[in-house]
Scaffold this active site. Sequence first.
Site, PDB file in Angstrom:
ATOM      1  CG  HIS A  19      53.835  16.713  37.647  1.00 14.21           C
ATOM      2  ND1 HIS A  19      51.980  17.499  37.930  1.00 14.21           N
ATOM      3  CD2 HIS A  19      53.818  16.991  38.991  1.00 14.21           C
ATOM      4  CE1 HIS A  19      52.207  17.100  39.076  1.00 14.21           C
ATOM      5  NE2 HIS A  19      53.149  17.199  39.214  1.00 14.21           N
ATOM      6  CG  HIS A  25      56.327  15.697  42.293  1.00 16.43           C
ATOM      7  ND1 HIS A  25      55.412  16.369  41.673  1.00 16.43           N
ATOM      8  CD2 HIS A  25      56.926  16.510  42.528  1.00 16.43           C
ATOM      9  CE1 HIS A  25      55.805  17.748  41.403  1.00 16.43           C
ATOM     10  NE2 HIS A  25      56.323  17.276  41.464  1.00 16.43           N
ATOM     11  CG  HIS A  48      51.684  12.408  41.560  1.00 19.70           C
ATOM     12  ND1 HIS A  48      51.524  12.736  43.039  1.00 19.70           N
ATOM     13  CD2 HIS A  48      51.938  13.511  40.586  1.00 19.70           C
ATOM     14  CE1 HIS A  48      52.123  13.672  42.998  1.00 19.70           C
ATOM     15  NE2 HIS A  48      52.066  14.815  42.331  1.00 19.70           N
ATOM     16  CB  THR A  77      52.620  20.947  41.542  1.00 20.62           C
ATOM     17  OG1 THR A  77      51.849  20.605  41.364  1.00 20.62           O
ATOM     18  CG2 THR A  77      53.626  21.520  42.613  1.00 20.62           C
ATOM     19  CB  THR A  78      46.925  19.344  41.829  1.00 21.61           C
ATOM     20  OG1 THR A  78      47.618  19.056  43.237  1.00 21.61           O
ATOM     21  CG2 THR A  78      48.369  18.754  40.236  1.00 21.61           C
ATOM     22  CD  GLU A 111      54.508  19.844  38.655  1.00 22.09           C
ATOM     23  OE1 GLU A 111      53.909  19.327  39.913  1.00 22.09           O
ATOM     24  OE2 GLU A 111      52.843  20.635  37.974  1.00 22.09           O
ATOM     25  CG  HIS A 143      43.464  15.736  37.563  1.00 27.09           C
ATOM     26  ND1 HIS A 143      43.332  16.693  37.103  1.00 27.09           N
ATOM     27  CD2 HIS A 143      43.349  15.438  38.783  1.00 27.09           C
ATOM     28  CE1 HIS A 143      41.858  17.262  37.971  1.00 27.09           C
ATOM     29  NE2 HIS A 143      41.973  16.343  38.574  1.00 27.09           N
TER      30      HIS A 143
HETATM   31  O1  LIG Z   1      51.165  17.635  42.342  1.00 30.51           O
HETATM   32  S1  LIG Z   1      52.187  17.592  43.350  1.00 30.51           S
HETATM   33  C1  LIG Z   1      51.122  16.955  44.207  1.00 30.51           C
HETATM   34  C2  LIG Z   1      49.984  16.245  43.928  1.00 30.51           C
HETATM   35  C3  LIG Z   1      48.764  16.076  45.311  1.00 30.51           C
HETATM   36  C4  LIG Z   1      49.464  15.551  46.323  1.00 30.51           C
HETATM   37  O2  LIG Z   1      48.786  15.373  47.134  1.00 30.51           O
HETATM   38  C5  LIG Z   1      50.590  16.157  46.746  1.00 30.51           C
HETATM   39  C6  LIG Z   1      52.025  16.782  45.571  1.00 30.51           C
HETATM   40  O3  LIG Z   1      52.144  17.099  45.946  1.00 30.51           O
HETATM   41 ZN   LIG Z   2      53.237  16.616  41.646  1.00 31.09          ZN
END
Ligand SMILES: OSc1ccc(O)cc1O
Ligand SMILES: [Zn+2]
Length: 260
Positions: free
Chosen positions: A96, A119, A94, A198-199, A106, A64
């Site tokens: 986006h 993030h 990670h 957001t996932t 996002e 992802h």
């Molecule tokens: O994509 S956002 C996101 C994804 C995974 C997580 O553990 C926390 C998050 O805020």
């Molecule tokens: Zn994220």
Amino acid sequence: VTMSWGYKPNNGPQKWVENFPIADGVRQSPIDIVPGQASYDAGLKPLDLKYDPSTCLDILNNGHSVQVTFADDTDSSRLTDGPISGLYRLKQFHFHWGASDDKGSEHTVAGTKYPAELHLVHWNTKYASFSEAASKPDGLAVVGVFLKIGGENPNLQKLLDAFDTIKSKGKQTSFANFDPSTLLPGCLDYWTYDGSLTTPPLYESVTWIVCKEPITASSGQMAKFRTLLFSADGAAPDCMVNNYRPPQPLKGRTVRASFK
Ligand SMILES: OSc1ccc(O)cc1O
Ligand SMILES: [Zn+2]
């Protein structure tokens, strides 16, 4: 064979509610941040981020996004102050991004999309682990940093140089001594609001802390993100692009600003 969630028309953000009904919840993320409607809160403290590069473990293509994971068995890499109480440990960061430089973030700012968003995910040490914290209303604190097109970013390049070895889904390689604070903007003014992952599973467990100031990446560096694949080795190559959820309804939430 049932597909898992993704970002395509048949498994993307418009479909997630079918398996994750909280997608239509009251505190979903991301949102469009409208600076003129944010309320300045003089009670908000400056962010206190302290990261120990020796806690950096590995870099992973999880199908992802690209994710850098940290050892979180001590308080060495942590976030305190800002809008939160207590101490939150860094678990991973990670990104986006879009298929082109005109989209990819996002959160948006008065409708403006940035080419990418970082993030940095932290969990509340009042809970025993990330997994336990991830579903609690005060479980996570995620620092969001926008990327804009500008000069080459040498700190980001250290990540990009590892991408050739983690091109496809499930690939992971060791990644040591990276300091995530090198990816933070000089000014740590922020907006904050209560939101969600957001996932999927879209847990409503995130105190969002979105930095006003972006960091830069060159257009060539953004192109490097787009060489990653959603698909696993041996499957038809499927470029990892547009792995962003669009803004969600505010549903009466207040966005606070740490700055005037
Ligand atoms: O994509 S956002 C996101 C994804 C995974 C997580 O553990 C926390 C998050 O805020
Ligand atoms: Zn994220």
